[in-house]
Write a protein that holds these residues in place. Structure first.
Motif, PDB file in Angstrom:
ATOM      1  N   LYS A 172       0.799  -1.222   0.000  1.00 14.91           N
ATOM      2  CA  LYS A 172       0.000   0.000   0.000  1.00 14.91           C
ATOM      3  C   LYS A 172       0.840   1.285   0.000  1.00 14.91           C
ATOM      4  O   LYS A 172       0.351   2.354   0.331  1.00 14.91           O
ATOM      5  N   SER A 173       2.103   1.163  -0.366  1.00 17.93           N
ATOM      6  CA  SER A 173       2.956   2.361  -0.439  1.00 17.93           C
ATOM      7  C   SER A 173       2.512   3.250  -1.598  1.00 17.93           C
ATOM      8  O   SER A 173       1.731   2.834  -2.459  1.00 17.93           O
ATOM      9  N   LYS A 174       3.022   4.470  -1.620  1.00 18.13           N
ATOM     10  CA  LYS A 174       2.643   5.423  -2.662  1.00 18.13           C
ATOM     11  C   LYS A 174       3.244   5.064  -4.017  1.00 18.13           C
ATOM     12  O   LYS A 174       2.796   5.562  -5.039  1.00 18.13           O
ATOM     13  N   PHE A 175       4.277   4.232  -4.016  1.00 20.10           N
ATOM     14  CA  PHE A 175       4.885   3.800  -5.277  1.00 20.10           C
ATOM     15  C   PHE A 175       4.473   2.361  -5.579  1.00 20.10           C
ATOM     16  O   PHE A 175       3.935   1.657  -4.711  1.00 20.10           O
ATOM     17  N   ASP A 176       4.698   1.930  -6.805  1.00 20.20           N
ATOM     18  CA  ASP A 176       4.337   0.585  -7.234  1.00 20.20           C
ATOM     19  C   ASP A 176       5.404  -0.393  -6.746  1.00 20.20           C
ATOM     20  O   ASP A 176       6.453  -0.546  -7.357  1.00 20.20           O
ATOM     21  N   GLU A 177       5.123  -1.056  -5.638  1.00 21.08           N
ATOM     22  CA  GLU A 177       6.122  -1.923  -5.017  1.00 21.08           C
ATOM     23  C   GLU A 177       6.475  -3.120  -5.907  1.00 21.08           C
ATOM     24  O   GLU A 177       5.636  -3.638  -6.644  1.00 21.08           O
ATOM     25  N   THR A 178       7.722  -3.548  -5.795  1.00 20.59           N
ATOM     26  CA  THR A 178       8.170  -4.745  -6.496  1.00 20.59           C
ATOM     27  C   THR A 178       7.803  -5.971  -5.673  1.00 20.59           C
ATOM     28  O   THR A 178       7.942  -5.977  -4.447  1.00 20.59           O
ATOM     29  N   ILE A 179       7.307  -7.005  -6.339  1.00 19.24           N
ATOM     30  CA  ILE A 179       7.045  -8.279  -5.673  1.00 19.24           C
ATOM     31  C   ILE A 179       8.313  -9.109  -5.783  1.00 19.24           C
ATOM     32  O   ILE A 179       8.832  -9.336  -6.877  1.00 19.24           O
ATOM     33  N   GLU A 180       8.817  -9.564  -4.658  1.00 22.51           N
ATOM     34  CA  GLU A 180      10.116 -10.220  -4.605  1.00 22.51           C
ATOM     35  C   GLU A 180      10.004 -11.650  -4.089  1.00 22.51           C
ATOM     36  O   GLU A 180       9.248 -11.917  -3.155  1.00 22.51           O
ATOM     37  N   ILE A 181      10.758 -12.532  -4.697  1.00 26.67           N
ATOM     38  CA  ILE A 181      10.797 -13.925  -4.270  1.00 26.67           C
ATOM     39  C   ILE A 181      12.193 -14.260  -3.773  1.00 26.67           C
ATOM     40  O   ILE A 181      13.187 -13.731  -4.288  1.00 26.67           O
ATOM     41  N   ALA A 182      12.269 -15.085  -2.744  1.00 26.74           N
ATOM     42  CA  ALA A 182      13.557 -15.551  -2.222  1.00 26.74           C
ATOM     43  C   ALA A 182      13.486 -17.064  -2.065  1.00 26.74           C
ATOM     44  O   ALA A 182      12.497 -17.599  -1.561  1.00 26.74           O
ATOM     45  N   LEU A 183      14.509 -17.741  -2.538  1.00 31.32           N
ATOM     46  CA  LEU A 183      14.567 -19.199  -2.456  1.00 31.32           C
ATOM     47  C   LEU A 183      15.834 -19.621  -1.726  1.00 31.32           C
ATOM     48  O   LEU A 183      16.920 -19.124  -2.025  1.00 31.32           O
ATOM     49  N   ASN A 184      15.668 -20.519  -0.768  1.00 27.53           N
ATOM     50  CA  ASN A 184      16.802 -21.092  -0.054  1.00 27.53           C
ATOM     51  C   ASN A 184      17.045 -22.475  -0.641  1.00 27.53           C
ATOM     52  O   ASN A 184      16.199 -23.365  -0.525  1.00 27.53           O
ATOM     53  N   LEU A 185      18.194 -22.644  -1.303  1.00 29.68           N
ATOM     54  CA  LEU A 185      18.490 -23.893  -1.993  1.00 29.68           C
ATOM     55  C   LEU A 185      19.475 -24.762  -1.207  1.00 29.68           C
ATOM     56  O   LEU A 185      20.323 -24.252  -0.474  1.00 29.68           O
ATOM     57  N   PHE A 191      19.800 -14.744 -12.635  1.00 34.78           N
ATOM     58  CA  PHE A 191      19.857 -15.190 -11.245  1.00 34.78           C
ATOM     59  C   PHE A 191      21.167 -15.900 -10.967  1.00 34.78           C
ATOM     60  O   PHE A 191      21.750 -16.522 -11.847  1.00 34.78           O
ATOM     61  N   ARG A 192      21.615 -15.767  -9.740  1.00 32.83           N
ATOM     62  CA  ARG A 192      22.846 -16.428  -9.305  1.00 32.83           C
ATOM     63  C   ARG A 192      22.755 -16.658  -7.800  1.00 32.83           C
ATOM     64  O   ARG A 192      22.434 -15.747  -7.043  1.00 32.83           O
ATOM     65  N   VAL A 193      23.028 -17.875  -7.379  1.00 31.73           N
ATOM     66  CA  VAL A 193      22.927 -18.202  -5.964  1.00 31.73           C
ATOM     67  C   VAL A 193      24.027 -17.495  -5.180  1.00 31.73           C
ATOM     68  O   VAL A 193      25.160 -17.383  -5.635  1.00 31.73           O
ATOM     69  N   GLU A 194      23.667 -17.012  -3.991  1.00 37.13           N
ATOM     70  CA  GLU A 194      24.623 -16.327  -3.129  1.00 37.13           C
ATOM     71  C   GLU A 194      25.281 -17.334  -2.178  1.00 37.13           C
ATOM     72  O   GLU A 194      24.913 -18.511  -2.150  1.00 37.13           O
ATOM     73  N   LYS A 195      26.226 -16.862  -1.393  1.00 32.53           N
ATOM     74  CA  LYS A 195      27.027 -17.740  -0.542  1.00 32.53           C
ATOM     75  C   LYS A 195      26.185 -18.601   0.391  1.00 32.53           C
ATOM     76  O   LYS A 195      26.517 -19.748   0.650  1.00 32.53           O
ATOM     77  N   ALA A 196      25.102 -18.051   0.907  1.00 30.05           N
ATOM     78  CA  ALA A 196      24.275 -18.794   1.859  1.00 30.05           C
ATOM     79  C   ALA A 196      23.265 -19.711   1.176  1.00 30.05           C
ATOM     80  O   ALA A 196      22.397 -20.282   1.830  1.00 30.05           O
ATOM     81  N   GLY A 197      23.374 -19.847  -0.153  1.00 31.54           N
ATOM     82  CA  GLY A 197      22.444 -20.697  -0.874  1.00 31.54           C
ATOM     83  C   GLY A 197      21.126 -20.012  -1.193  1.00 31.54           C
ATOM     84  O   GLY A 197      20.121 -20.674  -1.440  1.00 31.54           O
ATOM     85  N   ILE A 198      21.139 -18.683  -1.195  1.00 31.44           N
ATOM     86  CA  ILE A 198      19.921 -17.902  -1.426  1.00 31.44           C
ATOM     87  C   ILE A 198      19.909 -17.310  -2.837  1.00 31.44           C
ATOM     88  O   ILE A 198      20.921 -16.821  -3.324  1.00 31.44           O
ATOM     89  N   ILE A 199      18.751 -17.369  -3.476  1.00 28.22           N
ATOM     90  CA  ILE A 199      18.515 -16.646  -4.727  1.00 28.22           C
ATOM     91  C   ILE A 199      17.308 -15.748  -4.502  1.00 28.22           C
ATOM     92  O   ILE A 199      16.287 -16.192  -3.975  1.00 28.22           O
TER      93      ILE A 199
END
Length: 231
Positions: free
Chosen positions: A35-48, A163-171
């Motif tokens: 509900k912010s004044k700007f068009d918020e981005t919908i974000e996904i996070a995956l733990n691999l 996309f690229r997985v980060e050190k903790a296995g997160i994308i």
């Protein structure tokens, strides 16, 4: 700030932190809380279930989302001659060679995606320490080192997500805007997760897709039931 604090507190009150939401439930709730004044981005996070410190467990790739990301992408292309003209006609925002090298090497990077023709990589390679940390280094595996600059520019502008997985296995990635209708967000999410699954490395052992969460830029995260994503 007080108003934003109340809005966020109200959003958290609607979220059951112990529940694993179905994809449809999560998309609806995340949208309603954006509900912010700007068009918020919908974000996904995956733990691999991978350890990217090992080369055979690296997860990396690119996916062109069915409905784009809703983000305006500025594209820079390193090219000369006919390829430079093709890039300009395709809609590239910045096109150059030695002149673009000097601009980027000086610290100015007014772009979100960088593409280069193969003959320019000798020059672009010298920018590794500048472009690399920002994830902007052209890479043939991602289609950003190519002679087909027209298609590369089109794909980048259309909502291609790297996309690229980060050190903790997160994308994590932005997969749309709060203004998108629910069906488009669901399709984008499924396409993105499908790309991650197809990129599963041979060295991955045990559970690959361990956790998935969804949020908006200013909203709380929701845990997703992975079984409702994969179809």
């Amino acid at each position: 700030m007080a108003r934003e604090g109340k809005r966020l507190k109200a959003a958290y009150a609607e979220v059951n932190r112990d529940k694993f939401y179905t994809l449809a439930e999560a998309v609806a709730l995340v949208k309603s809380n954006a509900k912010s004044k700007f068009d918020e981005t919908i974000e996904i996070a995956l733990n691999l279930g991978v350890d990217p410190r090992h080369a055979d467990q690296m997860v990396r790739g690119v996916i062109e989302l069915p409905h784009g990301t809703g983000k305006t992408v500025r594209v820079a292309v390193f090219a000369k001659g006919d390829k430079a003209e093709e890039a300009k006609k395709a809609g590239a925002d910045i096109v150059g060679a030695e002149d673009l090298f000097e601009t980027v090497n000086g610290g100015t990077m007014d772009f979100d995606r960088c593409i280069a023709t193969p003959d320019m990589m000798g020059l672009v390679g010298r920018l590794g320490k500048v472009l690399g940390p920002r994830g902007l280094m052209p890479n043939p595996k991602l289609g950003t080192v190519t002679t087909n600059v027209v298609e590369a520019v089109r794909a980048a502008k259309a909502g291609q997500v790297q996309f690229r997985v980060e050190k903790a296995g997160i994308i994590h990635a932005g997969i749309g805007k709060a203004s998108f209708d629910e069906a488009k967000l669901v399709e984008n999410i499924r396409a993105f997760v499908d790309a991650i699954i197809k990129a599963k490395p041979q060295g991955a052992k045990g559970t690959y897709l361990k956790k998935v969460s969804l949020s908006s830029t200013m909203g709380p995260g929701l845990k997703l039931d992975a079984g409702t994503i994969v179809v």
